[in-house]
Write an enzyme that holds these catalytic residues in place. Sequence first.
Site, short mmCIF file in Angstrom:
data_model
loop_
_atom_site.label_atom_id
_atom_site.label_comp_id
_atom_site.label_asym_id
_atom_site.label_seq_id
_atom_site.Cartn_x
_atom_site.Cartn_y
_atom_site.Cartn_z
N HIS A 157 0.82 -1.21 0.00
CA HIS A 157 0.00 0.00 0.00
C HIS A 157 0.86 1.27 0.00
CE1 HIS A 157 -3.72 -2.23 0.46
NE2 HIS A 157 -3.25 -2.85 1.51
N ASP A 202 -0.24 -5.18 6.08
CA ASP A 202 -1.27 -6.06 5.54
C ASP A 202 -1.15 -6.17 4.03
OD1 ASP A 202 -2.11 -3.33 5.28
OD2 ASP A 202 -4.10 -4.05 4.73
N GLU A 203 -1.73 -7.21 3.49
CA GLU A 203 -1.88 -7.42 2.05
C GLU A 203 -0.57 -7.23 1.29
OE1 GLU A 203 -6.55 -6.53 1.37
OE2 GLU A 203 -5.26 -4.76 1.46
N VAL A 204 0.48 -7.88 1.78
CA VAL A 204 1.77 -7.88 1.09
C VAL A 204 1.83 -9.12 0.21
CG1 VAL A 204 4.28 -7.92 1.36
CG2 VAL A 204 2.87 -6.64 2.99
#
Length: 270
Positions: free
Chosen positions: A45, A113-115
């Site tokens: 992100h 998060d969301e790597v």
Amino acid sequence: DQAARERLVGGEAALWAEFVDVQDIITHARLRGIRTIPEFDTPGHVAALGRAFPEFLTDCYNGTVPRQAIYGVHAAREILNPTNPEVYEFMKALLQEVKYTFKYEPYIHLGMDEVYPACWLSNPYIRKFLEENNMFNSTDLMTYYSSKILEINRSIGAKSMVWQDVWDDGVKLPPGTVIEIWKDTTLVSESQPWSYYLSKATSEGYDAVLASPFYLNMIEYGKYNTNDSVMNLEFFKWYNIDLFANFTGDQAARERLVGGEAALWAEFVD
């Protein structure tokens, strides 16, 4: 340094306006009993950060060709490059600035998060770094990155909060790290119910913040045929949530649920 900060926000005047704006938000919230915890999400992100510091991003490969997007797998360039030492110098300066700005708030949310590791593992220079440092997979690399960022946060006197993803991936987080639970079968079909993650994290000794059942943007569009406010009809469900439904931890684990977050991703705002 000053030049890097101005580069990030667009000049000295913008930098001062940014500081004043943040102070106004903190004061506005405090007077209404609202706690403001800053979140700077890395290593994923980071598209906005990459516009100011493109050298911090990882080049993603398609075969031997760099900066190639593969639809559904990775973008052309994304995720901070954990092998670049300048990333950590910048993150220390940034987090010090955040700590100064939010001087009365002990926690900084570090995201994580969301790597999606496909980009990292597609890069031959990162694969070489893994080999040279006796690392074998993306979890090892995420452990390397997160340990450095968590230590920076500790060194400046801040406490750390992270989204559950880094813990899900098997990274051992230091004691005192707060894990924020956001996954649930209603949000990510392949996930477990949020009660599973809450039970597991708190039973492992971590304090937890629960967001999963409180996504305010998850409105049941078109359900109601009435002149009454949709929000009045919708909000009652969040007050009926049993935080410990299907909880499997003991009393000590229950007491490690320290708070919640009502997340709003701007899809239904008036």
